[in-house]
Write an enzyme that holds these catalytic residues in place. Structure first.
Site, PDB file in Angstrom:
ATOM      1  N   ASP A   1      36.428 -16.208  13.052  1.00 28.45           N
ATOM      2  CA  ASP A   1      36.648 -14.764  13.320  1.00 28.45           C
ATOM      3  C   ASP A   1      38.037 -14.637  13.772  1.00 28.45           C
ATOM      4  O   ASP A   1      38.642 -13.856  13.336  1.00 28.45           O
ATOM      5  CB  ASP A   1      35.754 -14.205  14.510  1.00 28.45           C
ATOM      6  CG  ASP A   1      34.260 -14.553  14.235  1.00 28.45           C
ATOM      7  OD1 ASP A   1      33.740 -14.838  13.112  1.00 28.45           O
ATOM      8  OD2 ASP A   1      33.465 -14.864  15.069  1.00 28.45           O
TER       9      ASP A   1
ATOM     10  N   GLY B   1      15.702   5.491  18.141  1.00 29.70           N
ATOM     11  CA  GLY B   1      16.203   5.584  19.130  1.00 29.70           C
ATOM     12  C   GLY B   1      14.876   5.080  20.143  1.00 29.70           C
ATOM     13  O   GLY B   1      13.715   5.800  19.545  1.00 29.70           O
TER      14      GLY B   1
ATOM     15  N   GLU C   1      15.350  -0.082   6.806  1.00 31.73           N
ATOM     16  CA  GLU C   1      16.362  -0.933   6.907  1.00 31.73           C
ATOM     17  C   GLU C   1      16.071  -2.457   7.158  1.00 31.73           C
ATOM     18  O   GLU C   1      16.831  -3.469   7.016  1.00 31.73           O
ATOM     19  CB  GLU C   1      17.658  -0.602   8.159  1.00 31.73           C
ATOM     20  CG  GLU C   1      17.223  -0.527   9.777  1.00 31.73           C
ATOM     21  CD  GLU C   1      16.411   0.568   9.832  1.00 31.73           C
ATOM     22  OE1 GLU C   1      15.825   1.294   9.011  1.00 31.73           O
ATOM     23  OE2 GLU C   1      16.221   0.827  11.118  1.00 31.73           O
TER      24      GLU C   1
ATOM     25  N   HIS D   1      11.008   2.295   9.298  1.00 36.27           N
ATOM     26  CA  HIS D   1      12.503   1.808   9.237  1.00 36.27           C
ATOM     27  C   HIS D   1      12.749   1.147   7.696  1.00 36.27           C
ATOM     28  O   HIS D   1      12.302  -0.150   7.710  1.00 36.27           O
ATOM     29  CB  HIS D   1      12.735   0.622  10.166  1.00 36.27           C
ATOM     30  CG  HIS D   1      12.662   1.244  11.668  1.00 36.27           C
ATOM     31  ND1 HIS D   1      13.713   1.605  12.262  1.00 36.27           N
ATOM     32  CD2 HIS D   1      11.713   1.574  12.552  1.00 36.27           C
ATOM     33  CE1 HIS D   1      13.662   2.177  13.412  1.00 36.27           C
ATOM     34  NE2 HIS D   1      12.218   1.963  13.563  1.00 36.27           N
TER      35      HIS D   1
ATOM     36  N   CYS E   1      13.173   7.079  11.695  1.00 40.15           N
ATOM     37  CA  CYS E   1      12.432   7.033  13.033  1.00 40.15           C
ATOM     38  C   CYS E   1      12.585   8.198  14.035  1.00 40.15           C
ATOM     39  O   CYS E   1      12.309   9.565  13.976  1.00 40.15           O
ATOM     40  CB  CYS E   1      12.704   5.699  13.756  1.00 40.15           C
ATOM     41  SG  CYS E   1      11.198   5.420  14.902  1.00 40.15           S
ATOM     42  N   TYR E   2      13.111   7.851  15.299  1.00 45.73           N
ATOM     43  CA  TYR E   2      13.792   8.959  16.236  1.00 45.73           C
ATOM     44  C   TYR E   2      14.518   9.954  15.409  1.00 45.73           C
ATOM     45  O   TYR E   2      14.397  11.222  15.700  1.00 45.73           O
ATOM     46  CB  TYR E   2      14.510   8.445  17.297  1.00 45.73           C
ATOM     47  CG  TYR E   2      14.978   9.503  18.106  1.00 45.73           C
ATOM     48  CD1 TYR E   2      14.024   9.981  19.000  1.00 45.73           C
ATOM     49  CD2 TYR E   2      16.185   9.906  18.249  1.00 45.73           C
ATOM     50  CE1 TYR E   2      14.541  10.943  20.128  1.00 45.73           C
ATOM     51  CE2 TYR E   2      16.669  10.912  18.970  1.00 45.73           C
ATOM     52  CZ  TYR E   2      15.958  11.385  20.030  1.00 45.73           C
ATOM     53  OH  TYR E   2      16.611  12.551  20.788  1.00 45.73           O
TER      54      TYR E   2
ATOM     55  N   LYS F   1      28.526 -11.823  10.640  1.00 39.18           N
ATOM     56  CA  LYS F   1      29.300 -12.826  10.046  1.00 39.18           C
ATOM     57  C   LYS F   1      29.509 -13.157   8.844  1.00 39.18           C
ATOM     58  O   LYS F   1      30.747 -13.706   8.420  1.00 39.18           O
ATOM     59  CB  LYS F   1      28.474 -14.129  10.926  1.00 39.18           C
ATOM     60  CG  LYS F   1      29.233 -15.459  10.935  1.00 39.18           C
ATOM     61  CD  LYS F   1      30.140 -15.357  12.126  1.00 39.18           C
ATOM     62  CE  LYS F   1      30.601 -16.710  12.430  1.00 39.18           C
ATOM     63  NZ  LYS F   1      31.491 -16.628  13.680  1.00 39.18           N
TER      64      LYS F   1
END
Ligand code: XMP
Length: 512
Positions: A227, A55, A171, A169, A82-83, A369
């Site tokens: 979608d 964040g 991710e 991070h 992180c945060y 997606k």
């Protein structure tokens, strides 16, 4: 909830959904929730693990997002990123400091000790950092498990309490072994089995929708895009004929598209639902007569779409639920638990204002997606629908520069059909997004022995991963030549074919 769940607690980071997606790639279901989710609710959801996201804030600001300390004592493994890592350190008595300069980008870290999180990870590994504050001293009971030349605590943990934290991070793709680290957390630390699949997502969603809808009536605006098609099929599997899909053919669809949608979803199609096709082509052309300005065209198409849709909805009578095929990239999340905003760009005109419904159902809201496409395949939707290219809500309206007329629609539909067919024949469909558009330029040519004064078709083909930037994709010259020949010969009203080389920026992908 009977499935293994990882809760991603969102503290405002930009990668929050990406974390959930990476966890799902480990075949463990993950959901993002705002940091305001109560501890009681978390306990009730019975997660196998919790991940605190990054964040933009500093833990010392009083307005910064935080969480009650009790969360660290419920026995559920937590990974702070992180945060999230700083918050863990701060709350448990460690020290967080602000560095004079931010650390941003690739950094090599050294792993200092054995850690379940770093199982199988190289001792020196490249990670992605993006922070100004850092953990200067770890809380009591914690040990430092990794550092970099400028960051004393790149990772820390208290294995007995199952609390882990990384300043970097894991991710993002730039962290070379990040996926391995997340998998280690989810499988080795949280003890997940990793047996979640898209099939179980579909099964769970169908069950949840059934419970939510009960005997209510459901309305869906079906565009024929991936979608809304996947959302409609999910709903049809869950509640069958309680669902009515309204498909508005605004006359700005690709060639044969209206009939293709009807073939799949209509009365002779494969699904149990009520299907209403509204052929509103003339109505749209009438409204667009003489209008040249792109934004006005977009607005007219969006508003008219809503009007047509509302008229149909009125005929159906009161409905209880309205289905939207919103997917994660459509959701601009504040990241701080405020309600989400739907992009006006996203579908033709957004929500109807005069349709009376109790609730919106957005079954694909948490998916990216490619996950939606996987769900579509799982649901047995034909591949040509599942792998459809992105198509803007205002359709060919934004691929015809200047005034839209029925004749121009015919030209661009036919030219686009030929372009797509030749790309398919050449076996290069993986190109990216490609289509034909119509310029409003007319120029002189010669055909047979006659002078012509006709339109120029523009072929556009781009590679893009995020649709924010794009590069023109290379198409073999022989393919382009064939497309040009066929368009000139087969599409009346065209005497010139141009290939658009522009990247985005400065161009956009669509011409308008
Ligand atoms: P632009 O032209 O903005 O397009 O570079 C980026 C991507 O978005 C699609 N696009 C739209 N999609 N409604 C949509 O659902 C719209 O109004 C719209 N306008 C553009 C475009 O096809 C490309 O993939």
């Amino acid at each position: 909830m009977d499935k293994e769940l990882i809760i991603v607690l969102d503290f405002g980071g930009q990668y929050n959904q990406l974390i959930a997606r990476r966890v799902r790639e480990c075949n463990v279901y993950a959901e993002v929730h705002p940091y305001t989710l109560s501890l009681d609710k978390i306990k009730e959801m019975n997660p196998k693990g919790i991940i605190f996201t990054g964040g933009p804030n500093s833990v010392y600001e009083s307005s910064s997002p935080s969480y009650e300390e009790a969360i660290f004592n419920i026995g559920v493994p937590i990974l702070g990123i992180c945060y999230g890592s700083q918050l863990m350190a701060y709350k448990l008595g460690g020290e967080v400091k602000t560095a004079p300069v931010s650390e941003y980008g690739h950094t090599d870290i050294t792993i200092d000790s054995d850690s379940k999180i770093f199982d199988g990870v190289s001792r020196e590994t490249s990670v992605w950092m993006s922070h100004t504050d850092y953990i200067a001293n770890v809380p009591e009971g914690f040990k430092i498990t990794a550092h970099s030349s400028v960051c004393p605590v790149a990772a820390m943990e208290c294995a007995e309490r199952k609390l882990y934290a990384t300043q970097f991070h894991p991710e993002v793709m730039h962290t070379a072994e990040g996926q391995k680290m997340l998998k280690n957390f989810v499988i080795n630390v949280c003890g997940c089995k990793g047996d979640w699949t898209m099939e179980s997502f579909v099964e769970t969603k169908v069950r949840e929708i059934r419970e939510q809808v009960g005997t209510g009536k459901v309305l869906c605006a079906l565009s024929g895009g991936v979608d809304s098609s996947v959302a409609a099929v999910l709903l049809s599997k869950a509640v069958g004929k309680q669902l009515t899909c309204v498909f508005v053919d605004h006359g700005l669809l690709r060639k044969n598209e209206g009939d293709e949608v009807e073939a799949v979803f209509g009365p002779n199609g494969s699904y149990d639902l009520n299907f209403i096709r509204v052929n509103a082509q003339e109505r749209f052309y009438e409204k667009l007569k003489g209008v040249e300005e792109p934004e006005r065209k977009r607005k007219i198409i969006g508003e008219e779409f809503i009007r047509v849709f509302e008229e149909e909805a009125k005929k159906i009578g009161k409905v209880d639920f309205f289905v939207q095929g919103t997917i994660y990239p459509d959701v601009i999340e504040s990241g701080l638990g405020k309600s989400a905003v739907i992009k006006s760009h996203h579908n033709v005109g957004g929500l109807p204002d005069h349709v009376d419904f109790k609730e919106i159902i957005e079954p694909l809201r948490l998916l990216f997606k490619d996950e939606v496409r996987r769900a579509g395949l799982e649901l047995g939707i034909p591949e040509y629908l599942v792998f459809r290219q992105p198509f803007p809500g205002p359709g060919l309206g934004v691929r015809i520069v200047g005034e839209v007329t029925a004749d121009k629609v015919r030209i661009v539909q036919d030219a686009d059909y030929i372009f797509r067919e030749e790309i398919k024949n050449a076996g290069i469909e993986g190109l990216g997004q490609y289509f034909a558009a119509l310029t409003n330029m007319r120029s002189v040519g010669v055909m047979g022995d006659f002078r012509t004064y006709d339109y120029a078709v523009c072929l556009r083909s781009v590679n893009t991963s995020d649709f924010m930037t794009a590069e023109c994709s290379e198409i073999p010259f022989s393919v382009l030549q064939k497309v040009m020949n066929r368009i000139i010969n087969e599409v009346k009203g065209v005497n010139r074919v141009l290939f658009d080389l522009t990247s985005k920026p400065p161009g956009t992908i669509e011409l308008e």
